[in-house]
Design a protein around this motif. Sequence first.
Motif, PDB file in Angstrom:
ATOM      1  N   LYS A 251       0.785  -1.232  -0.078  1.00 55.81           N
ATOM      2  CA  LYS A 251       0.100  -0.017  -0.139  1.00 55.81           C
ATOM      3  C   LYS A 251       1.115   1.353   0.094  1.00 55.81           C
ATOM      4  N   PHE A 252       1.865   1.249  -0.718  1.00 58.75           N
ATOM      5  CA  PHE A 252       2.977   2.595  -1.057  1.00 58.75           C
ATOM      6  C   PHE A 252       3.343   2.747   0.472  1.00 58.75           C
ATOM      7  N   SER A 253       3.835   1.836   1.302  1.00 58.98           N
ATOM      8  CA  SER A 253       4.124   2.265   2.757  1.00 58.98           C
ATOM      9  C   SER A 253       5.816   2.104   2.717  1.00 58.98           C
ATOM     10  N   VAL A 254       6.306   1.494   1.761  1.00 64.68           N
ATOM     11  CA  VAL A 254       7.932   1.212   1.756  1.00 64.68           C
ATOM     12  C   VAL A 254       8.552   2.706   1.864  1.00 64.68           C
ATOM     13  N   PHE A 255       8.314   3.499   0.717  1.00 61.04           N
ATOM     14  CA  PHE A 255       8.925   4.689   0.611  1.00 61.04           C
ATOM     15  C   PHE A 255       8.454   5.849   1.400  1.00 61.04           C
ATOM     16  N   LEU A 279      -0.163  -6.138   9.072  1.00 56.67           N
ATOM     17  CA  LEU A 279       0.883  -6.160  10.049  1.00 56.67           C
ATOM     18  C   LEU A 279       2.322  -5.919   9.597  1.00 56.67           C
ATOM     19  N   GLU A 280       3.007  -5.110  10.255  1.00 53.59           N
ATOM     20  CA  GLU A 280       4.438  -4.781  10.037  1.00 53.59           C
ATOM     21  C   GLU A 280       5.291  -5.874  10.195  1.00 53.59           C
ATOM     22  N   ILE A 281       6.170  -6.214   9.423  1.00 49.21           N
ATOM     23  CA  ILE A 281       7.217  -7.241   9.506  1.00 49.21           C
ATOM     24  C   ILE A 281       8.728  -6.361   9.685  1.00 49.21           C
ATOM     25  N   PRO A 282       9.190  -6.466  10.832  1.00 49.84           N
ATOM     26  CA  PRO A 282      10.283  -5.770  11.173  1.00 49.84           C
ATOM     27  C   PRO A 282      11.451  -5.926  10.041  1.00 49.84           C
ATOM     28  N   TYR A 283      12.073  -4.848   9.890  1.00 48.04           N
ATOM     29  CA  TYR A 283      13.275  -4.764   9.029  1.00 48.04           C
ATOM     30  C   TYR A 283      13.164  -4.888   7.602  1.00 48.04           C
ATOM     31  N   VAL A 284      12.036  -5.363   7.068  1.00 53.15           N
ATOM     32  CA  VAL A 284      11.648  -5.551   5.852  1.00 53.15           C
ATOM     33  C   VAL A 284      11.748  -4.157   5.041  1.00 53.15           C
ATOM     34  N   GLY A 285      10.944  -3.301   5.596  1.00 54.49           N
ATOM     35  CA  GLY A 285      10.717  -1.912   5.059  1.00 54.49           C
ATOM     36  C   GLY A 285      12.150  -1.340   4.796  1.00 54.49           C
ATOM     37  N   PRO A 286      13.133  -1.187   5.979  1.00 55.21           N
ATOM     38  CA  PRO A 286      14.228  -0.489   5.849  1.00 55.21           C
ATOM     39  C   PRO A 286      15.232  -1.389   4.720  1.00 55.21           C
ATOM     40  N   LEU A 287      15.032  -2.722   4.678  1.00 59.24           N
ATOM     41  CA  LEU A 287      15.836  -3.302   3.611  1.00 59.24           C
ATOM     42  C   LEU A 287      15.625  -3.045   2.270  1.00 59.24           C
ATOM     43  N   LEU A 288      14.280  -2.767   2.071  1.00 57.97           N
ATOM     44  CA  LEU A 288      13.766  -2.671   0.710  1.00 57.97           C
ATOM     45  C   LEU A 288      14.166  -0.968   0.313  1.00 57.97           C
ATOM     46  N   VAL A 289      13.989  -0.425   1.198  1.00 56.63           N
ATOM     47  CA  VAL A 289      14.530   1.302   1.160  1.00 56.63           C
ATOM     48  C   VAL A 289      15.930   1.317   0.830  1.00 56.63           C
ATOM     49  N   ALA A 290      16.700   0.299   1.367  1.00 60.40           N
ATOM     50  CA  ALA A 290      18.190   0.262   1.126  1.00 60.40           C
ATOM     51  C   ALA A 290      18.348  -0.201  -0.160  1.00 60.40           C
ATOM     52  N   SER A 291      17.700  -1.172  -0.461  1.00 58.37           N
ATOM     53  CA  SER A 291      17.760  -1.771  -1.877  1.00 58.37           C
ATOM     54  C   SER A 291      17.518  -0.733  -3.017  1.00 58.37           C
ATOM     55  N   GLY A 292      16.376  -0.043  -2.632  1.00 57.04           N
ATOM     56  CA  GLY A 292      15.861   1.126  -3.592  1.00 57.04           C
ATOM     57  C   GLY A 292      16.865   2.109  -3.637  1.00 57.04           C
ATOM     58  N   MET A 320      27.058  -0.979  -6.450  1.00 54.55           N
ATOM     59  CA  MET A 320      25.598  -0.790  -5.997  1.00 54.55           C
ATOM     60  C   MET A 320      24.760  -1.713  -6.585  1.00 54.55           C
ATOM     61  N   LEU A 321      24.914  -2.253  -7.580  1.00 57.48           N
ATOM     62  CA  LEU A 321      24.055  -3.472  -8.224  1.00 57.48           C
ATOM     63  C   LEU A 321      24.311  -4.724  -7.318  1.00 57.48           C
ATOM     64  N   SER A 322      25.360  -5.037  -7.022  1.00 55.09           N
ATOM     65  CA  SER A 322      25.612  -6.112  -5.873  1.00 55.09           C
ATOM     66  C   SER A 322      25.041  -5.931  -4.617  1.00 55.09           C
ATOM     67  N   GLY A 323      24.933  -4.634  -4.074  1.00 48.14           N
ATOM     68  CA  GLY A 323      24.529  -4.263  -2.907  1.00 48.14           C
ATOM     69  C   GLY A 323      22.925  -4.650  -2.939  1.00 48.14           C
ATOM     70  N   SER A 324      22.396  -3.917  -4.058  1.00 43.47           N
ATOM     71  CA  SER A 324      20.930  -3.994  -4.160  1.00 43.47           C
ATOM     72  C   SER A 324      20.408  -5.528  -4.326  1.00 43.47           C
ATOM     73  N   ILE A 325      21.321  -6.238  -5.066  1.00 45.49           N
ATOM     74  CA  ILE A 325      20.873  -7.786  -4.769  1.00 45.49           C
ATOM     75  C   ILE A 325      20.945  -8.218  -3.454  1.00 45.49           C
ATOM     76  N   LEU A 326      21.845  -8.145  -2.825  1.00 45.91           N
ATOM     77  CA  LEU A 326      21.921  -8.536  -1.492  1.00 45.91           C
ATOM     78  C   LEU A 326      20.980  -8.145  -0.561  1.00 45.91           C
ATOM     79  N   THR A 327      20.638  -6.860  -0.557  1.00 48.23           N
ATOM     80  CA  THR A 327      19.688  -6.275   0.313  1.00 48.23           C
ATOM     81  C   THR A 327      18.191  -6.697  -0.076  1.00 48.23           C
ATOM     82  N   VAL A 328      17.933  -6.941  -1.506  1.00 46.37           N
ATOM     83  CA  VAL A 328      16.531  -7.523  -1.638  1.00 46.37           C
ATOM     84  C   VAL A 328      16.503  -9.063  -1.120  1.00 46.37           C
ATOM     85  N   THR A 329      17.565  -9.681  -1.446  1.00 50.06           N
ATOM     86  CA  THR A 329      17.735 -11.059  -0.904  1.00 50.06           C
ATOM     87  C   THR A 329      17.268 -11.093   0.488  1.00 50.06           C
ATOM     88  N   LEU A 330      17.923 -10.177   1.188  1.00 48.46           N
ATOM     89  CA  LEU A 330      17.771 -10.125   2.828  1.00 48.46           C
ATOM     90  C   LEU A 330      16.149  -9.782   3.003  1.00 48.46           C
TER      91      LEU A 330
END
Length: 541
Positions: A251-255, A279-292, A320-330
């Motif tokens: 619902k557009f809450s990540v960013f 329900l919020e799942i901890p850490y997923v949002g920040p990881l997706l923001v980092a990947s973004g 940065m591509l490698s970092g984005s892959i790592l963070t979205v995987t996490l």
Amino acid sequence: MERAISAKEINNIKDLSMSRRAEFINYYLPAILAVAGAFIMLFIRIEVGQKFISDVALMMLALACYVLAALFQLTNLYAASRMAELISFFSAILGVFFNFSSWLVRWVNLYEFEIAQLRASGNAETPWIFRYIPFSNLYDLSLAFAFGAGLATILIARRKNLRILTVFSLPLAAIILTLARFIGGEYTNLMPILDSYWRPIHVGVASLSYGVALVCFAVAVAYLIKDNVKIEAMAIWAGAFALGVFASISKFSVFTEFVYRIGIFLPNSPKPLLTPFRLEIPYVGPLLVASGVLSLGMIASFLSYLYRGNEKARKIGYWMLSGSILTVTLAIAVLVYGVKITDNVGARLEAQLAQNPNGYVTAGRALAEKQQLSAQEFSRITPLQFEQMGRQFLQANKSAMYLSLNTNPVELSGLIMVLVALGFVALFSFRTEQLRERLPSLDVLDGLMYKTACLAFAGLAMLLITGAIWANESWGRPWGFDSKETGALVAWLTYAAFLHARISRGWTGRASAYFAIIGFLLVVFTYLGVSYLLPGLHSYA
């Protein structure tokens, strides 16, 4: 005077005819064996009964085979191996076999399920068998979609020089089956008004057309790589896709809030009920923001490289591509783990809403929208009343609430697609020239792209025609500008433009490849977007 044909010439003609016949059989034999084997599985299922392997298990076997085929062909791509090539090819055949077997076995299961329901209610009626063809929801369509893609792939891969294309097409078929896995294989009771022999014709044509469009897309991507399109340019598009997915999920809450919230289920028969709460799942949002953020940095770096020749920016872009892959995987791993271990969902939701009471208002509004109120009645409801509705719903159901990855399969599949897109960009950046050498020639790829686009165009045309006939029979009108109807029309017009531009203006090569990619993206939106994003008569599918 006409010369008499000698016996030797007659024998040569016979030999040529037999050779062509053998070549024809050999070309189609893998597909024939896969389909015939699936029908054998169907007959075994009928004889054995419900003790036979489930359709979901067969689907998972198909998924495993598609992934295995792609991995071995990928191995063969970078380290040529006849063994890897053969394992890949036969794994693809097995994937199609299990895929189609799953669909056929599901047909029998649906028949037995509804017959049992009828008998339990005291109804001795036995409706016609075609009523149970598994084309009643998105799970069924996904099975058929993946089968169409797999079948088209093995028909193409029979030619050795084209087997490498399985690297591009089968991962997409695997993603479709992954989506099916998250959707869940619950049986859906079809609305009586939709019970028509046009349904299997229409949806069957749609599924096979979508599969061919997928293969056309895969060929287009291969063409662009072969045509020396820079991998960095592809990375930019993959990064833009990642940003689009991250921005639109939850619902557009990540960013906007830096959090990811997943939907909550209630037990219900035959299908769990999705509540209006998340329900919020901890850490997923920040990881997706980092990947973004990393994806955005990657895009900027590669743009600097492409337009300014900045080699340092290119290196930074790949980091940065490698970092984005790592963070979205996490993020995906944390999401799956969080869903599995989270208990006391109702209590956790209450604690979350204590910090953000507006969630009650949003939930109450969603509940009111389902009550089929008139516009005037809905407008009279105050925010306080919406909040009370949300609170009452939570208090009545919080003890039964639970989490599941099936909440919104499109979101999870979208994240997996982001991972695959970024991963393939990183992979193709490795020994790119070797990859280009192994791909078929541009002329071969262009010709194959044209042929598959023609088939997709014809299939989508049949989809529109049969859909109009079915709609007229069921709803009393052939066209209603429903969201899925409109989406299918736009996709068909895109392929029509592809063929028109190619025939009348001679657009081949890259221009055709871009058309093929756009057409498939529209097909995907028609396939998924309507069911989860847009309301309409086709939301059931």
